[in-house]
Design an enzyme around this catalytic site. Structure first.
Site, PDB file in Angstrom:
ATOM      1  N   SER A  89       0.787  -1.237   0.000  1.00 36.02           N
ATOM      2  CA  SER A  89       0.000   0.000   0.000  1.00 36.02           C
ATOM      3  C   SER A  89       0.816   1.283   0.000  1.00 36.02           C
ATOM      4  O   SER A  89       0.234   2.367  -0.097  1.00 36.02           O
ATOM      5  CB  SER A  89      -0.946   0.025   1.201  1.00 36.02           C
ATOM      6  OG  SER A  89      -1.987  -0.881   0.974  1.00 36.02           O
ATOM      7  N   PHE A 147      -9.121 -12.490   1.177  1.00 37.58           N
ATOM      8  CA  PHE A 147      -8.027 -13.011   2.002  1.00 37.58           C
ATOM      9  C   PHE A 147      -8.494 -13.435   3.391  1.00 37.58           C
ATOM     10  O   PHE A 147      -7.708 -13.442   4.347  1.00 37.58           O
ATOM     11  CB  PHE A 147      -6.894 -11.979   2.092  1.00 37.58           C
ATOM     12  CG  PHE A 147      -6.340 -11.614   0.741  1.00 37.58           C
ATOM     13  CD1 PHE A 147      -5.969 -12.594  -0.162  1.00 37.58           C
ATOM     14  CD2 PHE A 147      -6.219 -10.285   0.354  1.00 37.58           C
ATOM     15  CE1 PHE A 147      -5.469 -12.276  -1.430  1.00 37.58           C
ATOM     16  CE2 PHE A 147      -5.726  -9.943  -0.903  1.00 37.58           C
ATOM     17  CZ  PHE A 147      -5.352 -10.948  -1.803  1.00 37.58           C
ATOM     18  N   ALA A 148      -9.789 -13.813   3.485  1.00 32.83           N
ATOM     19  CA  ALA A 148     -10.295 -14.298   4.776  1.00 32.83           C
ATOM     20  C   ALA A 148      -9.484 -15.511   5.209  1.00 32.83           C
ATOM     21  O   ALA A 148      -9.229 -15.710   6.393  1.00 32.83           O
ATOM     22  CB  ALA A 148     -11.768 -14.635   4.669  1.00 32.83           C
ATOM     23  N   TYR A 186     -10.546   2.162   6.249  1.00 36.02           N
ATOM     24  CA  TYR A 186      -9.519   1.823   5.243  1.00 36.02           C
ATOM     25  C   TYR A 186     -10.055   0.789   4.267  1.00 36.02           C
ATOM     26  O   TYR A 186     -10.596  -0.241   4.666  1.00 36.02           O
ATOM     27  CB  TYR A 186      -8.300   1.257   5.969  1.00 36.02           C
ATOM     28  CG  TYR A 186      -7.071   1.119   5.111  1.00 36.02           C
ATOM     29  CD1 TYR A 186      -6.027   2.038   5.192  1.00 36.02           C
ATOM     30  CD2 TYR A 186      -6.929   0.067   4.215  1.00 36.02           C
ATOM     31  CE1 TYR A 186      -4.887   1.908   4.416  1.00 36.02           C
ATOM     32  CE2 TYR A 186      -5.798  -0.074   3.437  1.00 36.02           C
ATOM     33  CZ  TYR A 186      -4.781   0.852   3.545  1.00 36.02           C
ATOM     34  OH  TYR A 186      -3.651   0.720   2.775  1.00 36.02           O
ATOM     35  N   ASN A 354       1.661 -11.547   7.424  1.00 32.63           N
ATOM     36  CA  ASN A 354       0.699 -12.348   8.170  1.00 32.63           C
ATOM     37  C   ASN A 354       1.323 -12.876   9.471  1.00 32.63           C
ATOM     38  O   ASN A 354       1.043 -13.975   9.904  1.00 32.63           O
ATOM     39  CB  ASN A 354       0.171 -13.506   7.313  1.00 32.63           C
ATOM     40  CG  ASN A 354      -1.130 -14.076   7.861  1.00 32.63           C
ATOM     41  OD1 ASN A 354      -2.037 -13.336   8.239  1.00 32.63           O
ATOM     42  ND2 ASN A 354      -1.233 -15.394   7.940  1.00 32.63           N
TER      43      ASN A 354
HETATM   44  S1  HEL Z   1      -3.803  -3.774   4.573  1.00 32.33           S
HETATM   45  C1  HEL Z   1      -2.895  -2.637   5.597  1.00 32.33           C
HETATM   46  C2  HEL Z   1      -1.795  -2.105   4.678  1.00 32.33           C
HETATM   47  N1  HEL Z   1      -2.319  -2.163   3.351  1.00 32.33           N
HETATM   48  C3  HEL Z   1      -3.573  -2.855   3.103  1.00 32.33           C
HETATM   49  C4  HEL Z   1      -2.936  -3.486   1.910  1.00 32.33           C
HETATM   50  C5  HEL Z   1      -1.724  -2.750   2.302  1.00 32.33           C
HETATM   51  N2  HEL Z   1      -2.744  -4.879   1.902  1.00 32.33           N
HETATM   52  C6  HEL Z   1      -3.718  -5.759   1.851  1.00 32.33           C
HETATM   53  O1  HEL Z   1      -4.869  -5.437   1.763  1.00 32.33           O
HETATM   54  C7  HEL Z   1      -3.266  -7.208   1.897  1.00 32.33           C
HETATM   55  C8  HEL Z   1      -4.160  -7.953   2.798  1.00 32.33           C
HETATM   56  C9  HEL Z   1      -3.758  -9.384   2.947  1.00 32.33           C
HETATM   57  C10 HEL Z   1      -2.399  -9.555   3.503  1.00 32.33           C
HETATM   58  C11 HEL Z   1      -2.112 -10.946   4.042  1.00 32.33           C
HETATM   59  C12 HEL Z   1      -0.656 -10.900   4.496  1.00 32.33           C
HETATM   60  O2  HEL Z   1      -0.416 -10.620   5.680  1.00 32.33           O
HETATM   61  O3  HEL Z   1       0.197 -11.069   3.636  1.00 32.33           O
HETATM   62  N3  HEL Z   1      -2.985 -11.248   5.152  1.00 32.33           N
HETATM   63  C13 HEL Z   1      -3.982 -12.144   5.070  1.00 32.33           C
HETATM   64  O4  HEL Z   1      -4.237 -12.771   4.086  1.00 32.33           O
HETATM   65  C14 HEL Z   1      -4.781 -12.301   6.357  1.00 32.33           C
HETATM   66  N4  HEL Z   1      -5.799 -13.287   6.270  1.00 32.33           N
HETATM   67  C15 HEL Z   1      -3.825  -1.560   6.077  1.00 32.33           C
HETATM   68  C16 HEL Z   1      -2.268  -3.373   6.766  1.00 32.33           C
HETATM   69  C17 HEL Z   1      -1.351  -0.705   5.052  1.00 32.33           C
HETATM   70  O5  HEL Z   1      -0.561  -0.649   5.972  1.00 32.33           O
HETATM   71  O6  HEL Z   1      -1.817   0.282   4.488  1.00 32.33           O
HETATM   72  O7  HEL Z   1      -0.598  -2.845   2.004  1.00 32.33           O
END
Ligand code: HEL
Length: 399
Positions: A89, A147-148, A186, A354
């Protein structure tokens, strides 16, 4: 007696003069970065499961580079601060800069309805460009559903290519989460809409606009938008996704289209380039002063945090505020922030995601970089700050 009085008076005058010799406008000395503390946090992130972690500080021309661990678990190659990585992001700030330049050129106004530029796209014509860029549109975040389940969710989209409209349609299967403008919530959907605005108003891909408006002028040699290619060009850190099941093997998530994010999260960059980018941004080299002021109109976004337009502000334990963005994309956590004047910048990266322990440890690198060595009291207070995911779209388990 008279001469003694005179000499006391002279000493007093000299002392006053010495005080006056310090210019009244001299800024208080910023604490030096705490590089020992920073290295300790990188090591902790590694112990918590990150194959590697790194940080680069650019401080008024002085560069500090720290790395621990590996860029590639298969070959054991050590991580280097010159390795490229997926910034997630942090891409949102790049997209916003393009749109603010279009505002400067008179091609867009922030308080105009998105539907004026993209007729019929959104179900509520009260949603403005400003609402979208400040995460106040109420548009549901389609990645909640996607990504649930972390690894199955990722594998289902790893090689997929989406159109922007397909992503927006996924969001619109849900009602708005709040009335337009009413709350900060967000959502990646906002920055997919932002990408559509860039393409509609310029007639070019976001790739062309990032290239011509940011990457080329700032000479960002490590920064690319390769969507839908799955490969990172040149030398890069591989990314390792942590599965939801504790103790499960890390998943090499390096190769992916990042089509689920595009203008919300698909840029590749480096620690040096992100420091250059944020320093240039707050230094006023990417937008007009009015444009930057719009980006720095803050909405509260949780304790010690605020969101402007495509820009985060974090208020650190020592009272210093820093400006930048965070990124979470499968396999990579990024913190990229700069000081108010852009003179000191930090980019810190771990090549896993994650993993909330790693995320929280990486957060603490900001204090090391901008607050200096902590007092025992500050160390205790900082340890109690836990990265909150409530400012992300609700409902998703992101750790
Ligand atoms: S989430 C956040 C961060 N942003 C948003 C965006 C980004 N990333 C995502 O939307 C990815 C979501 C899935 C990530 C995945 C992982 O950890 O790799 N997690 C899962 O699948 C959990 N079930 C707001 C944190 C931001 O800091 O702006 O980048």
């Amino acid at each position: 007696m008279a001469s003694a009085t005179l000499s006391r008076g002279t000493a007093l005058a000299a002392a006053l003069l010495a005080l006056l010799a310090v210019p009244a406008h001299a800024a208080p000395q910023e604490p030096q970065p705490d590089l020992t503390g920073l290295r300790d946090f990188l090591r902790t992130a590694q112990q918590q499961g990150a194959p590697g972690a790194m940080a680069r500080i650019d401080d008024n021309g002085t560069v500090s580079k720290l790395t621990v661990g590996v860029a590639d678990r298969a070959t054991g190659r050590a991580l280097s601060t010159t390795d490229r990585f997926r910034i997630g992001s942090v891409t949102k700030t790049f997209t916003t800069v393009v749109l603010l330049q279009l505002v400067d050129e008179g091609k867009l106004t922030l308080d105009t309805s998105v539907n004026t530029y993209l007729p019929g796209l959104l179900p509520d014509s009260r949603i403005t460009v400003r609402h979208v860029l400040s995460h106040r549109s109420g548009l549901y975040d389609y990645t909640n559903d996607m990504f649930a389940q972390t690894v199955p969710g990722f594998e289902a989209v790893r090689t997929k290519v989406f159109t922007y409209r397909q992503l927006v349609d996924r969001s619109l299967q849900h009602a708005l989460t709040n009335a337009p403008g009413a709350a900060y919530s967000y959502s990646n959907t906002n920055f997919v809409v932002a990408g559509m605005l860039v393409e509609k108003l310029t007639g070019h891909s976001v790739q062309t606009e990032y290239q011509n408006r940011i990457i080329k002028p700032l000479n960002l040699a490590d920064t690319f938008y390769v969507h839908p290619d799955t490969h990172i060009p040149g030398r890069y850190a591989r990314g390792y996704l942590t599965p939801d099941e504790s103790g499960g093997p890390l998943v090499d998530s390096t190769e992916q289209t990042v089509s689920w994010a595009q203008s919300a999260g698909a840029i590749v960059s480096s620690t040096q380039d992100l420091n250059t980018f944020f320093s240039a941004l707050v230094g006023g080299r990417l937008t007009s002063a009015a444009g930057l002021a719009e980006m720095e109109r803050w909405t509260p976004a949780g304790t010690g945090q605020a969101y402007g337009l495509g820009l985060r502000r974090r208020d650190l334990s020592c009272g210093v505020s820093v400006y930048g963005h965070t990124g979470t994309v499968q396999g990579y956590y990024t913190y990229a922030f700069t000081s108010k004047d852009g003179q000191r910048s930090l980019t810190a990266v771990a090549n896993t995601s994650n993993n909330s322990a790693v995320l929280n440890t990486m957060l603490r690198t900001l204090d090391s970089a901008f607050c200096g060595k902590p007092t025992a009291q500050a160390r205790g207070a900082a340890a109690r700050v836990v990265e909150r995911h409530e400012d992300v779209a609700p409902g998703i388990v992101r750790d």
